[in-house]
Design a protein around this motif. Sequence first.
Motif, PDB file in Angstrom:
ATOM      1  N   GLN A  41      -5.505   1.353  -2.665  1.00  0.00           N
ATOM      2  CA  GLN A  41      -5.390   0.855  -1.294  1.00  0.00           C
ATOM      3  C   GLN A  41      -4.462  -0.464  -1.349  1.00  0.00           C
ATOM      4  O   GLN A  41      -3.831  -0.606  -0.535  1.00  0.00           O
ATOM      5  CB  GLN A  41      -6.853   0.626  -0.761  1.00  0.00           C
ATOM      6  CG  GLN A  41      -6.688   0.390   0.718  1.00  0.00           C
ATOM      7  CD  GLN A  41      -6.253   1.269   1.577  1.00  0.00           C
ATOM      8  OE1 GLN A  41      -6.790   2.275   1.676  1.00  0.00           O
ATOM      9  NE2 GLN A  41      -5.232   0.959   2.254  1.00  0.00           N
ATOM     10  N   GLU A  42      -4.658  -1.198  -2.270  1.00  0.00           N
ATOM     11  CA  GLU A  42      -3.757  -2.531  -2.380  1.00  0.00           C
ATOM     12  C   GLU A  42      -2.214  -2.263  -2.335  1.00  0.00           C
ATOM     13  O   GLU A  42      -1.700  -2.857  -1.666  1.00  0.00           O
ATOM     14  CB  GLU A  42      -4.211  -3.267  -3.635  1.00  0.00           C
ATOM     15  CG  GLU A  42      -5.452  -3.918  -3.542  1.00  0.00           C
ATOM     16  CD  GLU A  42      -6.074  -4.077  -5.130  1.00  0.00           C
ATOM     17  OE1 GLU A  42      -5.228  -4.016  -6.125  1.00  0.00           O
ATOM     18  OE2 GLU A  42      -7.163  -4.743  -5.243  1.00  0.00           O
ATOM     19  N   ARG A  43      -1.997  -1.163  -3.278  1.00  0.00           N
ATOM     20  CA  ARG A  43      -0.615  -0.946  -3.195  1.00  0.00           C
ATOM     21  C   ARG A  43      -0.047  -0.407  -1.763  1.00  0.00           C
ATOM     22  O   ARG A  43       0.963  -0.679  -1.280  1.00  0.00           O
ATOM     23  CB  ARG A  43      -0.253   0.214  -4.247  1.00  0.00           C
ATOM     24  CG  ARG A  43       0.964   1.074  -4.276  1.00  0.00           C
ATOM     25  CD  ARG A  43       2.002   0.080  -5.192  1.00  0.00           C
ATOM     26  NE  ARG A  43       3.212   0.884  -5.222  1.00  0.00           N
ATOM     27  CZ  ARG A  43       4.521   0.433  -4.750  1.00  0.00           C
ATOM     28  NH1 ARG A  43       4.717  -0.698  -4.134  1.00  0.00           N
ATOM     29  NH2 ARG A  43       5.478   1.350  -4.836  1.00  0.00           N
ATOM     30  N   GLN A  44      -0.910   0.725  -1.219  1.00  0.00           N
ATOM     31  CA  GLN A  44      -0.701   1.167   0.109  1.00  0.00           C
ATOM     32  C   GLN A  44      -0.555  -0.014   1.104  1.00  0.00           C
ATOM     33  O   GLN A  44       0.152  -0.017   2.098  1.00  0.00           O
ATOM     34  CB  GLN A  44      -1.846   2.117   0.780  1.00  0.00           C
ATOM     35  CG  GLN A  44      -1.671   2.665   1.761  1.00  0.00           C
ATOM     36  CD  GLN A  44      -0.552   3.589   1.934  1.00  0.00           C
ATOM     37  OE1 GLN A  44      -0.043   4.376   0.783  1.00  0.00           O
ATOM     38  NE2 GLN A  44       0.138   4.029   2.739  1.00  0.00           N
ATOM     39  N   ASN A  45      -1.382  -1.055   1.022  1.00  0.00           N
ATOM     40  CA  ASN A  45      -1.216  -2.369   2.085  1.00  0.00           C
ATOM     41  C   ASN A  45      -0.022  -2.737   1.798  1.00  0.00           C
ATOM     42  O   ASN A  45       0.635  -3.321   2.973  1.00  0.00           O
ATOM     43  CB  ASN A  45      -2.522  -3.179   1.749  1.00  0.00           C
ATOM     44  CG  ASN A  45      -3.727  -2.640   2.173  1.00  0.00           C
ATOM     45  OD1 ASN A  45      -3.712  -1.545   3.019  1.00  0.00           O
ATOM     46  ND2 ASN A  45      -4.802  -3.205   1.823  1.00  0.00           N
ATOM     47  N   GLU A  46       0.455  -3.103   0.648  1.00  0.00           N
ATOM     48  CA  GLU A  46       1.799  -3.664   0.417  1.00  0.00           C
ATOM     49  C   GLU A  46       3.063  -2.929   0.976  1.00  0.00           C
ATOM     50  O   GLU A  46       3.741  -3.543   1.698  1.00  0.00           O
ATOM     51  CB  GLU A  46       2.157  -3.582  -1.188  1.00  0.00           C
ATOM     52  CG  GLU A  46       1.219  -4.582  -2.106  1.00  0.00           C
ATOM     53  CD  GLU A  46       1.538  -4.473  -3.562  1.00  0.00           C
ATOM     54  OE1 GLU A  46       2.600  -3.798  -3.799  1.00  0.00           O
ATOM     55  OE2 GLU A  46       0.659  -5.021  -4.205  1.00  0.00           O
ATOM     56  N   LEU A  47       3.037  -1.619   0.744  1.00  0.00           N
ATOM     57  CA  LEU A  47       3.947  -0.700   1.509  1.00  0.00           C
ATOM     58  C   LEU A  47       4.052  -0.843   2.960  1.00  0.00           C
ATOM     59  O   LEU A  47       5.083  -0.747   3.223  1.00  0.00           O
ATOM     60  CB  LEU A  47       3.945   0.831   0.847  1.00  0.00           C
ATOM     61  CG  LEU A  47       4.124   0.999  -0.505  1.00  0.00           C
ATOM     62  CD1 LEU A  47       3.813   2.304  -1.211  1.00  0.00           C
ATOM     63  CD2 LEU A  47       5.639   0.528  -1.095  1.00  0.00           C
ATOM     64  N   LYS A  54       3.693   3.853   7.130  1.00  0.00           N
ATOM     65  CA  LYS A  54       3.436   3.757   8.515  1.00  0.00           C
ATOM     66  C   LYS A  54       1.842   3.798   8.517  1.00  0.00           C
ATOM     67  O   LYS A  54       1.058   3.302   9.510  1.00  0.00           O
ATOM     68  CB  LYS A  54       3.832   4.607   9.480  1.00  0.00           C
ATOM     69  CG  LYS A  54       5.454   4.495   9.387  1.00  0.00           C
ATOM     70  CD  LYS A  54       6.006   3.194  10.267  1.00  0.00           C
ATOM     71  CE  LYS A  54       7.469   3.193  10.190  1.00  0.00           C
ATOM     72  NZ  LYS A  54       7.940   1.998  11.127  1.00  0.00           N
ATOM     73  N   THR A  55       1.201   4.160   7.663  1.00  0.00           N
ATOM     74  CA  THR A  55      -0.211   4.543   7.541  1.00  0.00           C
ATOM     75  C   THR A  55      -1.003   3.585   6.674  1.00  0.00           C
ATOM     76  O   THR A  55      -0.775   3.537   5.335  1.00  0.00           O
ATOM     77  CB  THR A  55      -0.615   5.925   7.256  1.00  0.00           C
ATOM     78  OG1 THR A  55       0.274   6.576   6.554  1.00  0.00           O
ATOM     79  CG2 THR A  55      -1.126   6.533   8.366  1.00  0.00           C
ATOM     80  N   LYS A  56      -1.984   2.794   6.990  1.00  0.00           N
ATOM     81  CA  LYS A  56      -2.564   2.032   6.209  1.00  0.00           C
ATOM     82  C   LYS A  56      -3.699   2.990   5.150  1.00  0.00           C
ATOM     83  O   LYS A  56      -4.047   2.327   4.231  1.00  0.00           O
ATOM     84  CB  LYS A  56      -3.523   1.103   6.979  1.00  0.00           C
ATOM     85  CG  LYS A  56      -4.545   0.140   6.140  1.00  0.00           C
ATOM     86  CD  LYS A  56      -5.153  -1.072   6.887  1.00  0.00           C
ATOM     87  CE  LYS A  56      -5.894  -1.911   6.224  1.00  0.00           C
ATOM     88  NZ  LYS A  56      -5.982  -3.339   6.520  1.00  0.00           N
ATOM     89  N   TYR A  57      -4.084   3.970   5.972  1.00  0.00           N
ATOM     90  CA  TYR A  57      -5.059   4.701   4.913  1.00  0.00           C
ATOM     91  C   TYR A  57      -4.261   5.912   4.645  1.00  0.00           C
ATOM     92  O   TYR A  57      -4.923   6.990   4.997  1.00  0.00           O
ATOM     93  CB  TYR A  57      -6.358   5.067   5.472  1.00  0.00           C
ATOM     94  CG  TYR A  57      -7.078   3.644   5.860  1.00  0.00           C
ATOM     95  CD1 TYR A  57      -7.557   2.849   4.828  1.00  0.00           C
ATOM     96  CD2 TYR A  57      -7.251   3.312   7.041  1.00  0.00           C
ATOM     97  CE1 TYR A  57      -8.136   1.574   5.162  1.00  0.00           C
ATOM     98  CE2 TYR A  57      -7.722   1.957   7.193  1.00  0.00           C
ATOM     99  CZ  TYR A  57      -8.292   1.146   6.103  1.00  0.00           C
ATOM    100  OH  TYR A  57      -8.949  -0.098   6.828  1.00  0.00           O
TER     101      TYR A  57
END
Length: 141
Positions: A41-47, A54-57
């Motif tokens: 989730q941390e990596r997703q938040n960075e992107l 475009k999607t947090k989750y």
Amino acid sequence: MPKFGRRSRQRLKGVDSRLVNVLNEVVKYYDITIIEGLRSQERQNELVAQGKSKTKYGKHVRGKAVDIAPYSKAGIDWDNRDDWHYLGGFILGIATQMGINVRWGGDWSSPSLDKDVMSGKEQRTTKDNGFDDLCHIELID
């Protein structure tokens, strides 16, 4: 016959087996590399913060998506749209033959049949994308 290298196989760990099966079939005919599969989730938040997602989750966090590219010793050619479109169509075709529903980031409204305003006929298009993520493949739940 092409096959996944050690790094690509490692990047498929934690990815849904249906998607892995599609990619294992694709790599028999088309030399591809895995850029990223399961992500934190941390990596997703960075992107998301960088504007690269475009999607947090996103589906990567759940192992339902991968980013891939045509393999080349020279590196990834991000500007060669023809290669990306060919690869996207190839993956969609293989997945369809296998009975697995996937979506490609070059055509979010898959199956991409839109009515032409002038003729009224249905035609395939990828021009309706507001965000191209040509390396992205995800399972449709």
